[in-house]
Design an enzyme around this catalytic site. Structure first.
Site, PDB file in Angstrom:
ATOM      1  N   LEU A   5      31.714  40.984  54.943  1.00 12.28           N
ATOM      2  CA  LEU A   5      30.866  41.224  53.854  1.00 12.28           C
ATOM      3  C   LEU A   5      31.362  40.947  52.539  1.00 12.28           C
ATOM      4  CD1 LEU A   5      28.840  43.676  55.465  1.00 12.28           C
ATOM      5  CD2 LEU A   5      28.261  41.143  55.166  1.00 12.28           C
ATOM      6  N   ASN A  24      38.339  45.597  55.928  1.00  9.07           N
ATOM      7  CA  ASN A  24      36.890  45.044  54.454  1.00  9.07           C
ATOM      8  C   ASN A  24      38.089  46.709  54.032  1.00  9.07           C
ATOM      9  OD1 ASN A  24      36.178  43.429  52.535  1.00  9.07           O
ATOM     10  ND2 ASN A  24      34.334  43.540  53.812  1.00  9.07           N
ATOM     11  N   PHE A  25      37.201  46.161  52.192  1.00  9.93           N
ATOM     12  CA  PHE A  25      37.806  47.247  51.153  1.00  9.93           C
ATOM     13  C   PHE A  25      39.176  47.652  50.715  1.00  9.93           C
ATOM     14  CE2 PHE A  25      33.194  47.260  53.128  1.00  9.93           C
ATOM     15  CZ  PHE A  25      32.570  46.041  51.441  1.00  9.93           C
ATOM     16  N   LEU A  26      40.358  47.250  51.007  1.00  9.33           N
ATOM     17  CA  LEU A  26      41.371  47.489  50.468  1.00  9.33           C
ATOM     18  C   LEU A  26      41.582  47.403  49.489  1.00  9.33           C
ATOM     19  CD1 LEU A  26      44.313  47.574  50.372  1.00  9.33           C
ATOM     20  CD2 LEU A  26      44.643  45.252  51.413  1.00  9.33           C
ATOM     21  N   THR A  60      39.056  39.196  55.895  1.00 11.70           N
ATOM     22  CA  THR A  60      39.500  37.245  54.597  1.00 11.70           C
ATOM     23  C   THR A  60      40.092  37.956  54.012  1.00 11.70           C
ATOM     24  OG1 THR A  60      36.980  38.496  54.163  1.00 11.70           O
ATOM     25  CG2 THR A  60      37.763  36.746  55.859  1.00 11.70           C
TER      26      THR A  60
HETATM   27  S1  MYA Z   1      40.915  41.834  51.187  1.00 11.54           S
HETATM   28  C1  MYA Z   1      40.339  42.487  49.454  1.00 11.54           C
HETATM   29  C2  MYA Z   1      41.563  43.382  48.525  1.00 11.54           C
HETATM   30  N1  MYA Z   1      41.722  44.064  47.544  1.00 11.54           N
HETATM   31  C3  MYA Z   1      41.598  43.362  46.118  1.00 11.54           C
HETATM   32  O1  MYA Z   1      42.262  42.105  45.952  1.00 11.54           O
HETATM   33  C4  MYA Z   1      41.062  44.288  45.306  1.00 11.54           C
HETATM   34  C5  MYA Z   1      41.401  43.914  44.029  1.00 11.54           C
HETATM   35  N2  MYA Z   1      43.028  44.382  44.377  1.00 11.54           N
HETATM   36  C6  MYA Z   1      43.889  45.242  44.626  1.00 11.54           C
HETATM   37  O2  MYA Z   1      43.329  46.283  44.936  1.00 11.54           O
HETATM   38  C7  MYA Z   1      44.894  45.224  44.799  1.00 11.54           C
HETATM   39  O3  MYA Z   1      45.668  44.032  44.382  1.00 11.54           O
HETATM   40  C8  MYA Z   1      45.493  45.312  47.235  1.00 11.54           C
HETATM   41  C9  MYA Z   1      47.489  45.632  46.394  1.00 11.54           C
HETATM   42  C10 MYA Z   1      45.258  47.146  47.808  1.00 11.54           C
HETATM   43  C11 MYA Z   1      45.251  44.447  47.477  1.00 11.54           C
HETATM   44  N3  MYA Z   1      45.456  41.715  52.562  1.00 11.54           N
HETATM   45  O4  MYA Z   1      50.853  47.919  46.944  1.00 11.54           O
HETATM   46  P1  MYA Z   1      50.839  46.329  46.219  1.00 11.54           P
HETATM   47  C12 MYA Z   1      50.277  42.659  50.042  1.00 11.54           C
HETATM   48  C13 MYA Z   1      46.403  41.695  52.469  1.00 11.54           C
HETATM   49  O5  MYA Z   1      52.777  46.614  45.777  1.00 11.54           O
HETATM   50  P2  MYA Z   1      49.189  45.651  44.900  1.00 11.54           P
HETATM   51  C14 MYA Z   1      40.832  42.754  52.140  1.00 11.54           C
HETATM   52  O6  MYA Z   1      40.354  43.878  51.472  1.00 11.54           O
HETATM   53  C15 MYA Z   1      51.400  41.381  49.063  1.00 11.54           C
HETATM   54  O7  MYA Z   1      51.356  40.032  50.158  1.00 11.54           O
HETATM   55  N4  MYA Z   1      48.136  41.843  51.635  1.00 11.54           N
HETATM   56  O8  MYA Z   1      50.131  45.615  45.690  1.00 11.54           O
HETATM   57  C16 MYA Z   1      41.140  42.272  53.452  1.00 11.54           C
HETATM   58  C17 MYA Z   1      52.526  42.165  49.625  1.00 11.54           C
HETATM   59  O9  MYA Z   1      53.371  42.346  50.727  1.00 11.54           O
HETATM   60  P3  MYA Z   1      54.187  41.043  51.267  1.00 11.54           P
HETATM   61  C18 MYA Z   1      48.017  42.060  50.349  1.00 11.54           C
HETATM   62  O10 MYA Z   1      48.556  44.546  44.133  1.00 11.54           O
HETATM   63  C19 MYA Z   1      42.651  43.398  53.710  1.00 11.54           C
HETATM   64  C20 MYA Z   1      51.691  43.610  49.312  1.00 11.54           C
HETATM   65  O11 MYA Z   1      50.719  43.772  50.257  1.00 11.54           O
HETATM   66  C21 MYA Z   1      46.887  42.107  50.400  1.00 11.54           C
HETATM   67  O12 MYA Z   1      49.192  46.916  44.456  1.00 11.54           O
HETATM   68  C22 MYA Z   1      42.995  42.703  55.200  1.00 11.54           C
HETATM   69  C23 MYA Z   1      52.252  44.045  48.144  1.00 11.54           C
HETATM   70  O13 MYA Z   1      51.856  45.072  48.478  1.00 11.54           O
HETATM   71  C24 MYA Z   1      45.582  41.394  50.570  1.00 11.54           C
HETATM   72  N5  MYA Z   1      44.341  40.991  50.279  1.00 11.54           N
HETATM   73  O14 MYA Z   1      48.110  45.999  46.303  1.00 11.54           O
HETATM   74  C25 MYA Z   1      44.203  43.999  54.881  1.00 11.54           C
HETATM   75  N6  MYA Z   1      47.183  41.624  49.269  1.00 11.54           N
HETATM   76  O15 MYA Z   1      55.768  41.408  50.212  1.00 11.54           O
HETATM   77  C26 MYA Z   1      44.726  43.564  56.033  1.00 11.54           C
HETATM   78  C27 MYA Z   1      48.063  42.001  48.649  1.00 11.54           C
HETATM   79  O16 MYA Z   1      54.790  40.749  52.594  1.00 11.54           O
HETATM   80  C28 MYA Z   1      44.790  43.888  57.045  1.00 11.54           C
HETATM   81  N7  MYA Z   1      49.195  42.452  49.672  1.00 11.54           N
HETATM   82  O17 MYA Z   1      53.863  40.010  51.001  1.00 11.54           O
HETATM   83  C29 MYA Z   1      45.358  43.585  59.180  1.00 11.54           C
HETATM   84  C30 MYA Z   1      44.719  44.102  60.197  1.00 11.54           C
HETATM   85  C31 MYA Z   1      44.788  45.843  60.072  1.00 11.54           C
HETATM   86  C32 MYA Z   1      44.394  46.489  61.281  1.00 11.54           C
HETATM   87  C33 MYA Z   1      45.410  45.889  62.228  1.00 11.54           C
HETATM   88  C34 MYA Z   1      44.568  46.230  63.829  1.00 11.54           C
HETATM   89  C35 MYA Z   1      45.238  46.336  65.165  1.00 11.54           C
HETATM   90  O1  JJ1 Z   2      32.970  32.695  41.581  1.00 11.53           O
HETATM   91  C1  JJ1 Z   2      33.376  32.300  41.532  1.00 11.53           C
HETATM   92  N1  JJ1 Z   2      34.068  31.441  40.645  1.00 11.53           N
HETATM   93  C2  JJ1 Z   2      32.205  31.638  39.553  1.00 11.53           C
HETATM   94  C3  JJ1 Z   2      33.014  31.998  38.321  1.00 11.53           C
HETATM   95  C4  JJ1 Z   2      34.555  31.737  37.526  1.00 11.53           C
HETATM   96  C5  JJ1 Z   2      34.472  32.294  36.425  1.00 11.53           C
HETATM   97  C6  JJ1 Z   2      35.523  31.221  36.020  1.00 11.53           C
HETATM   98  N2  JJ1 Z   2      36.824  32.112  37.253  1.00 11.53           N
HETATM   99  C7  JJ1 Z   2      32.628  29.808  39.476  1.00 11.53           C
HETATM  100  N3  JJ1 Z   2      31.426  29.295  38.953  1.00 11.53           N
HETATM  101  C8  JJ1 Z   2      30.909  27.924  38.524  1.00 11.53           C
HETATM  102  C9  JJ1 Z   2      30.106  28.154  39.364  1.00 11.53           C
HETATM  103  C10 JJ1 Z   2      29.021  26.299  39.029  1.00 11.53           C
HETATM  104  C11 JJ1 Z   2      27.164  26.208  39.286  1.00 11.53           C
HETATM  105  C12 JJ1 Z   2      26.728  24.925  38.958  1.00 11.53           C
HETATM  106  C13 JJ1 Z   2      27.727  23.531  39.849  1.00 11.53           C
HETATM  107  C14 JJ1 Z   2      28.881  23.843  39.729  1.00 11.53           C
HETATM  108  C15 JJ1 Z   2      29.606  25.145  39.936  1.00 11.53           C
HETATM  109  O2  JJ1 Z   2      33.273  29.042  39.768  1.00 11.53           O
HETATM  110  C16 JJ1 Z   2      34.604  32.443  42.502  1.00 11.53           C
HETATM  111  C17 JJ1 Z   2      33.916  31.798  44.197  1.00 11.53           C
HETATM  112  O3  JJ1 Z   2      34.144  30.178  42.891  1.00 11.53           O
HETATM  113  N4  JJ1 Z   2      34.462  34.052  43.097  1.00 11.53           N
HETATM  114  C18 JJ1 Z   2      35.535  34.489  43.100  1.00 11.53           C
HETATM  115  O4  JJ1 Z   2      36.592  34.121  42.477  1.00 11.53           O
HETATM  116  C19 JJ1 Z   2      35.266  35.767  43.684  1.00 11.53           C
HETATM  117  C20 JJ1 Z   2      36.988  36.251  44.108  1.00 11.53           C
HETATM  118  C21 JJ1 Z   2      36.211  35.308  45.285  1.00 11.53           C
HETATM  119  C22 JJ1 Z   2      37.789  36.078  46.862  1.00 11.53           C
HETATM  120  C23 JJ1 Z   2      37.240  37.011  46.956  1.00 11.53           C
HETATM  121  C24 JJ1 Z   2      38.296  38.140  48.460  1.00 11.53           C
HETATM  122  C25 JJ1 Z   2      37.152  38.505  49.616  1.00 11.53           C
HETATM  123  C26 JJ1 Z   2      37.585  39.811  49.158  1.00 11.53           C
HETATM  124  C27 JJ1 Z   2      37.622  40.405  50.953  1.00 11.53           C
HETATM  125  O5  JJ1 Z   2      36.953  40.490  51.972  1.00 11.53           O
END
Ligand code: MYA
Ligand code: JJ1
Length: 388
Positions: A388, A136-138, A172
């Site tokens: 979470l 989590n928290f990537l 997730t």
């Molecule tokens: S999910 C929450 C992720 N965080 C965010 O969304 C926060 C906002 N975004 C960012 O900080 C960046 O955009 C991140 C990507 C860091 C997400 N999970 O470095 P890049 C792939 C997995 O150029 P950036 C959570 O925390 C993408 O498909 N992969 O991209 C769970 C591409 O690969 P490919 C992801 O945008 C994390 C590559 O990365 C994700 O600068 C689980 C591009 O890299 C994502 N959410 O950075 C991680 N987003 O070319 C996996 C993009 O192949 C864990 N990518 O498509 C796996 C298990 C590990 C442990 C195993 C133990 C055995």
């Molecule tokens: O919160 C979310 N959406 C809201 C706000 C939308 C704002 C415009 N984009 C939403 N609101 C409608 C609520 C309404 C209340 C009355 C009844 C009808 C509905 O839909 C969304 C989830 O729906 N949240 C996000 O998009 C945040 C990111 C979700 C991906 C999370 C990745 C998790 C990381 C892994 O650890």
């Protein structure tokens, strides 16, 4: 298409429907002596940095990185704002590994610019209980995006997980990667509809006025179920029994023991809330519900800086109908000033979402396993895991 993910032991899109593949590990463990001993190389301006979350100033650096650079909705109106206390809770469960709290910082300024974490968990998939890491928290700082830093972080956490002789993970994401075991939808129940409309989280329905909307979402002042009260330390054994029996019904679910329940479910102000029903006659604990606190920053709004959101966590009903239990959770969340109550369509949630006036959100949450195949995936209602 997925230059990085195509190299990893995950279900590949091309394998979909291949009947020769069976459930379980995709590749076998390697001997620990063959696990790479040194960290993966980073671009020369950066260094690896293990975050000691006992240290308030490091915890605060992690908080700030995430508060400014973590997950946003698709229109960039809201950003998750995990609190420092929440991060400490999420990252330090029983037997956690300090080495799985992985930061990247700028060598010169020492500024934290990226992060990824894992925590250990036992997760059951069908009949097998598997030791896994929950990842989590990537997060990569906005100024360093699209430079392929994320694959380096993922490889490094994988290496450190392997060093503990753990070969599977659960995670997730809001984005589609190869290959989700299931895809869930977020649902939202307005508690403070006026504020939600003011910040653009929701809209006034057609032919609705503000005062009709406020009336529609009104809730009683106190929970309705007799014997409904906060969970306490003395309830850990009873809650563990309830939860274990309930989670056994799902295809993928955590295998919680009493230590896990004490950590993950004992109430902590503004982090996690748990309630149960103790029968007024027998004093037996018959039902349980919980939610965690995850505010979002409201971006670009003159009147409000944060939305206070509750997220449904684990619920168990044996006597009180699930819908009544969740209604009581909505009531206490409203009393505690939450603006919205969110839930995924996991477990048995789908059955009560509409009745309790939840509406579907615009966000999805994809669930993944690393190095573990579940052929054909599962339905959200077969999933008993909330991350979470
Ligand atoms: S999910 C929450 C992720 N965080 C965010 O969304 C926060 C906002 N975004 C960012 O900080 C960046 O955009 C991140 C990507 C860091 C997400 N999970 O470095 P890049 C792939 C997995 O150029 P950036 C959570 O925390 C993408 O498909 N992969 O991209 C769970 C591409 O690969 P490919 C992801 O945008 C994390 C590559 O990365 C994700 O600068 C689980 C591009 O890299 C994502 N959410 O950075 C991680 N987003 O070319 C996996 C993009 O192949 C864990 N990518 O498509 C796996 C298990 C590990 C442990 C195993 C133990 C055995
Ligand atoms: O919160 C979310 N959406 C809201 C706000 C939308 C704002 C415009 N984009 C939403 N609101 C409608 C609520 C309404 C209340 C009355 C009844 C009808 C509905 O839909 C969304 C989830 O729906 N949240 C996000 O998009 C945040 C990111 C979700 C991906 C999370 C990745 C998790 C990381 C892994 O650890």
């Amino acid at each position: 298409r997925h230059k990085f993910w195509e190299t990893q032991p995950v279900g590949q899109f091309r394998d979909a429907g291949d009947a020769s593949l069976s459930d379980g590990a995709i590749e076998p463990p390697t001997p620990l002596s063959e696990v790479r001993a040194d960290p993966y190389p980073l671009p020369s301006a950066f260094e690896w940095f293990t975050c000691d979350l006992d240290d308030d100033s490091l915890l605060s650096d992690l908080y700030s990185l995430l508060a400014h650079n973590y997950v946003e909705d698709d229109e960039n109106m809201f950003r998750f704002n995990y609190s420092p206390a929440f991060l400490r809770w999420a990252l330090r469960p029983p037997s956690f590994f300090r080495s799985w709290h992985i930061g990247v910082r700028a060598k010169e300024s020492k500024k934290l610019v990226a992060f990824i974490s894992g925590v250990p968990a036992r997760i059951r998939a069908r009949d097998a209980v598997v030791r896994m890491a929950e990842i989590n928290f990537l997060c990569v700082h906005k100024k360093l995006r699209s430079k392929r830093l994320a694959p380096v972080l993922i490889r490094e956490v994988t290496r450190r997980v392997h060093q503990e002789n753990i070969w599977q993970a659960a995670y997730t994401a809001g984005v589609v990667l190869p290959t989700p075991i299931t895809t869930c939808r977020y649902w939202h129940r307005s508690l403070n509809p006026k504020k939600l409309i003011d910040v653009g989280f929701s809209r006034l329905g057609p032919r609705m006025t503000m005062s009709r909307t406020v009336r529609l979402y009104k809730l009683p002042d106190a929970p309705l179920t007799p014997g409904f009260r906060q969970m306490e330390l003395r309830d850990v054994a009873a809650v563990t029994r309830l939860l274990r029996a309930y989670l056994a019904k799902f295809v993928v679910a955590p295998d919680f023991d009493e230590m896990d329940v004490e950590h993950w479910l004992l109430p902590q102000e503004d982090v996690v809330e748990s309630y149960l029903v103790e029968s007024p006659e027998t004093h037996e604990v018959t039902d349980f519900c919980s939610f965690y606190t995850l505010p979002s920053s409201v971006l670009n709004n003159a009147n409000y800086a944060t939305l206070k959101a509750a997220y449904s966590y684990y619920n168990v009903s044996t006597k009180t109908p699930l819908q009544q239990l969740m209604n009581d959770a909505l009531i206490v969340a409203k009393q505690k000033n939450y603006d919205v109550f969110n839930a995924l369509d996991v477990m048995e949630n789908e059955s009560l979402l509409k009745e309790l006036k939840f509406g579907p959100g615009d966000g999805q949450l994809h669930y993944y396993l690393y190095n573990y195949r579940i052929r054909n995936g599962i339905k959200p209602s077969e999933l008993g895991l909330v991350l979470l």
